[in-house]
Design a protein around this motif. Structure first.
Motif, short mmCIF file in Angstrom:
data_model
loop_
_atom_site.label_atom_id
_atom_site.label_comp_id
_atom_site.label_asym_id
_atom_site.label_seq_id
_atom_site.Cartn_x
_atom_site.Cartn_y
_atom_site.Cartn_z
N TRP A 434 2.27 -7.88 28.13
CA TRP A 434 1.67 -9.08 27.57
C TRP A 434 2.78 -9.99 27.05
O TRP A 434 3.59 -9.58 26.22
N LEU A 435 2.78 -11.22 27.55
CA LEU A 435 3.78 -12.21 27.16
C LEU A 435 3.12 -13.26 26.28
O LEU A 435 2.11 -13.87 26.66
N GLU A 436 3.68 -13.47 25.10
CA GLU A 436 3.28 -14.58 24.23
C GLU A 436 4.25 -15.73 24.48
O GLU A 436 5.47 -15.55 24.42
N ILE A 437 3.70 -16.91 24.78
CA ILE A 437 4.53 -18.08 24.97
C ILE A 437 4.14 -19.11 23.92
O ILE A 437 2.97 -19.53 23.86
N VAL A 438 5.10 -19.50 23.10
CA VAL A 438 4.90 -20.57 22.12
C VAL A 438 5.58 -21.82 22.68
O VAL A 438 6.80 -21.84 22.88
N LEU A 439 4.79 -22.84 22.96
CA LEU A 439 5.28 -24.08 23.55
C LEU A 439 5.38 -25.12 22.45
O LEU A 439 4.36 -25.51 21.85
N LYS A 440 6.58 -25.56 22.16
CA LYS A 440 6.82 -26.52 21.08
C LYS A 440 7.17 -27.88 21.68
O LYS A 440 7.95 -27.98 22.63
N VAL A 445 5.05 -37.92 21.97
CA VAL A 445 3.99 -38.17 22.95
C VAL A 445 3.37 -36.85 23.37
O VAL A 445 3.93 -35.78 23.13
N MET A 446 2.21 -36.93 24.02
CA MET A 446 1.55 -35.73 24.51
C MET A 446 2.39 -35.06 25.59
O MET A 446 3.09 -35.72 26.37
N ASP A 447 2.30 -33.76 25.65
CA ASP A 447 2.89 -33.00 26.75
C ASP A 447 1.86 -31.98 27.21
O ASP A 447 0.90 -31.67 26.48
N SER A 448 2.02 -31.47 28.42
CA SER A 448 1.19 -30.35 28.87
C SER A 448 2.05 -29.45 29.74
O SER A 448 2.96 -29.90 30.42
N TRP A 449 1.76 -28.16 29.67
CA TRP A 449 2.54 -27.14 30.35
C TRP A 449 1.64 -26.35 31.30
O TRP A 449 0.48 -26.10 31.02
N HIS A 450 2.26 -25.92 32.41
CA HIS A 450 1.54 -25.16 33.43
C HIS A 450 2.37 -23.95 33.83
O HIS A 450 3.59 -24.05 33.98
N GLY A 460 -3.85 -20.55 20.27
CA GLY A 460 -3.61 -21.29 19.04
C GLY A 460 -2.96 -22.65 19.23
O GLY A 460 -2.18 -22.86 20.16
N PHE A 461 -3.30 -23.57 18.31
CA PHE A 461 -2.66 -24.87 18.19
C PHE A 461 -2.18 -25.02 16.76
O PHE A 461 -2.84 -24.55 15.82
N GLY A 462 -1.06 -25.71 16.56
CA GLY A 462 -0.59 -25.91 15.20
C GLY A 462 0.36 -27.08 15.09
O GLY A 462 0.99 -27.50 16.07
N ASP A 463 0.49 -27.61 13.86
CA ASP A 463 1.41 -28.71 13.58
C ASP A 463 2.77 -28.17 13.18
O ASP A 463 2.89 -27.03 12.69
N SER A 491 4.08 -30.72 17.66
CA SER A 491 3.21 -29.56 17.41
C SER A 491 3.56 -28.42 18.36
O SER A 491 4.49 -28.51 19.15
N TRP A 492 2.77 -27.36 18.27
CA TRP A 492 2.97 -26.21 19.15
C TRP A 492 1.62 -25.71 19.66
O TRP A 492 0.57 -25.94 19.04
N THR A 493 1.68 -25.05 20.80
CA THR A 493 0.52 -24.36 21.38
C THR A 493 0.98 -22.97 21.77
O THR A 493 2.07 -22.79 22.32
N ALA A 494 0.15 -21.96 21.48
CA ALA A 494 0.49 -20.57 21.81
C ALA A 494 -0.48 -20.02 22.84
O ALA A 494 -1.70 -20.26 22.76
N VAL A 495 0.05 -19.30 23.82
CA VAL A 495 -0.77 -18.70 24.86
C VAL A 495 -0.33 -17.26 25.07
O VAL A 495 0.82 -16.89 24.80
N TYR A 496 -1.27 -16.43 25.58
CA TYR A 496 -0.97 -15.06 25.99
C TYR A 496 -1.19 -14.97 27.51
O TYR A 496 -2.20 -15.46 28.03
N ALA A 497 -0.25 -14.30 28.20
CA ALA A 497 -0.40 -14.07 29.63
C ALA A 497 -0.12 -12.60 29.93
O ALA A 497 0.85 -12.03 29.41
N TYR A 498 -0.97 -12.01 30.75
CA TYR A 498 -0.76 -10.63 31.18
C TYR A 498 -0.04 -10.65 32.52
O TYR A 498 -0.58 -11.13 33.53
#
Length: 606
Positions: A434-440, A445-450, A460-463, A491-498
């Motif tokens: 299990w990989l946790e990725i915290v994208l800061k 401006v807005m960003d998005s990750w793929h 999770g989302f956070g400031d 801000s940051w967004t956190a995701v989990y990937a298996y």
């Protein structure tokens, strides 16, 4: 003899039955694409090159069902190399078909190449687009539907019809010249198009998008943000929308008046035609942009009721303040996973969840804008601007174990110090961990990750800054599962990937400017087991390029029977061996190659 014959017959019948069941559960979808550049489409009456597929913009629909095999024979009739990637299609065990610069050699002009991949264990709404040379800004994108198998129920009534709606910002600039403009941070798009068409009632629009509906019926809109820079808010005048799916996951069903769709994301919404028979505005407005005096920055189409004689009138329906980030965050948190419905498989989606997982790795990745040593603006991940390679990373792995192309784990996946540098950023991902990725997001401006190859849980989302204590605020009960997530300014967004899908997988900003100027890396998920059930071998039609591009032509040349008696034969062998010193043959037996007529040549290949 009779007993043996009966055994053989039984085995034969079992094999036929297995083949029948397999084919009954999947289909072969065959498409032939001719990709061209056209200067007559001009969606907003400005002459510019547009990338067409079979004369269409957007390109043709890929309409598949779970587990179907897709064959796309792409003829590159343009004047530059070409690759297509399949946004959100996981390419299970098969990153050879992913269609990005780190996995595939491009299709050169005047040639063709066939992608072959399975939409394994997936359902949902996706899209494809050209992935190199800023070509996405020139068109070439199109919709992908992956439908449920008949044996699995869809968690809403069958709609009267389905509509694909590809919306995105658009530049008036020739996409081939756009590279120079992207360096300028003040360059912004000029339009928002709907299915390649300009805004309704705008003077320079040649044709606008319109959908015809019958009063009292419900319709599924599959909405994708195929743009280059802007998130948008989507709404339909006087109509509510029921959110039901996003990028292959059925969601809890919530009613909204408008929905934010970020670059690279896809949603399905149900719209019921429950108003008087008339025409109504369909609107998409960019986030973080003031459109009050810039009508061309608003995408406008029409929802047309059968027998309507009333044009859409009045002001456009208002949406949330484009600078109201909290509205967008709250809406994002409200879109959750439907735990009880089946999707690609009959068991409920919530059977596989993240409530009690043990993390194997954590990546903390900061996207920033910087300047390189020459003062040229760039975008970085943990201070690294990604350097594109002539030899795809996946090909380099096959031929030289990556040697001479990249160094695995050279750069940090959890820290940055503000000193930008160039490099080929490839990080190890623990197979079946299990990989946790915290994208800061350090930007304003807005960003998005793929992440290619996977869907991840958006927990999770956070400031501000992320700390380990931030995990206490994660939603581990029913986080939505998707392949593209937004990261809000500062801000940051956190995701989990298996990481159960071995291969070389691109992790990138979906903003074309950020991606082009370096905000990406690759995650190598490695399984040492050579069993093709664990990871597919390279395809028979594998393209070679970079350090290895001369091998195929040499193969054809030296296979000629007449060459064995040639006085130049020894010189050819010397040349061949020189090539091998730069691109050795480890793994080369996996590649298709002609029979070698001359015994001494075989000896040189061992």
């Amino acid at each position: 003899m009779i007993l043996i014959s009966n055994q053989i017959l039984r085995l034969f019948l079992v094999a036929i039955l297995i083949l029948f069941v397999k084919r009954a559960n999947s289909e072969e979808i065959l498409q032939e694409w001719h990709v061209t550049i056209d200067r007559t489409v001009n969606p907003v009456s400005i002459e510019q090159p547009v990338i067409l597929i079979n004369g269409k913009f957007p390109g043709p629909l890929i309409n598949a069902t779970t587990n179907d095999m897709i064959h796309i024979n792409v003829f590159n009739d343009m004047d530059e190399p070409l690759l297509f990637t399949w946004n959100g299609i996981q390419q299970r065990l098969n990153s050879w078909q992913d269609g990005v610069g780190g996995t595939n050699c491009p299709i050169v002009p005047g040639s063709n190449w066939t992608y072959v991949f399975q939409v394994k264990d997936q359902i949902g709404s996706f899209f494809y687009f050209p992935s190199i040379n800023n070509q996405k800004a020139g068109g070439g994108f199109g919709p992908i539907r992956v439908n449920n198998r008949n044996v699995i129920s869809v968690p809403f009534p069958k709609p009267e019809d389905e509509f694909d709606l590809l919306i995105g910002d658009w530049y008036s600039e020739n996409y081939k010249n756009l590279a120079y403009r992207l360096i300028d941070n003040f360059t912004i798009p000029d339009w928002i198009l709907m299915n390649g068409k300009g805004p309704y009632l705008f003077p320079s629009t040649k044709v606008y998008e319109s959908f015809t509906v019958a009063q009292g019926k419900a319709y599924r809109f599959r909405i994708s943000n195929v743009g280059n820079q802007w998130s948008f808010n989507f709404r339909i005048q006087n109509h509510h929308m029921l959110v039901v799916e996003t990028e292959g996951s059925y969601t809890n069903q919530i009613v909204v008046d408008s929905i934010d769709v970020h670059v690279g994301q896809s949603y399905s919404v149900l719209v019921t035609a429950d108003q008087n028979a008339a025409d109504y505005y369909i609107v998409a407005t960019p986030k973080m942009v003031n459109t009050t005096k810039l009508g061309n920055l608003v995408g406008v189409g029409v929802l047309h009721y059968l027998n309507s004689s009333t044009m859409a009138t009045g002001p456009l329906p208002s949406g949330p303040d484009p600078f109201d980030v909290q509205f967008s965050v709250n809406q994002a948190k409200s879109i959750k996973w439907n735990l009880t419905t089946g999707a690609a498989r009959p068991n409920p989606q919530g059977t596989f969840n993240v409530r009690n997982v043990t993390l194997s790795q954590t990546f903390i990745l900061t996207g920033s804008r910087a300047q390189d040593a020459n003062g040229v603006p760039c975008y970085t991940v943990n201070d690294v601007r990604y350097s594109n390679t002539d030899t795809p990373l996946k090909l380099a792995d096959l031929m030289t174990n990556g040697s001479g192309v990249y160094e695995l784990d050279k750069f940090s996946t959890n820290s940055s110090n503000g000193n930008p540098r160039h490099g080929v950023f490839v990080a190890s991902g623990n197979h079946k961990g299990w990989l946790e990725i915290v994208l800061k997001n350090d930007l304003d401006v807005m960003d998005s990750w793929h992440l290619d190859g996977y869907s991840f849980y958006v927990v999770g989302f956070g400031d501000g800054d992320w700390t380990p204590a931030s995990r206490s605020g994660y939603n581990l009960y029913d986080p939505v599962v998707r392949s593209t997530t937004q990261v809000y300014p500062g801000s940051w967004t956190a995701v989990y990937a298996y990481l159960d899908n071995p291969g070389m997988w691109n992790l990138r900003s979906q903003s074309l400017r950020n991606w082009y100027l370096g905000q990406q890396l690759y995650v190598k998920v490695y399984d040492a087991d050579p069993n093709p059930a664990k990871e597919r071998p390279p395809p028979d039609n594998l393209l070679l390029c970079g350090k290895c591009f001369v091998l195929r032509s040499l193969q054809s040349f030296i296979s000629s029977p007449s060459l064995a008696t040639s006085t130049t034969f020894s010189g050819i062998i010397d040349t061949y061996n020189m090539v091998l010193r730069h691109c050795d043959l480890r793994g080369f037996d996996a590649l298709p190659r002609p029979a070698i007529a001359h015994h001494s040549l075989k000896a040189t290949m061992r």
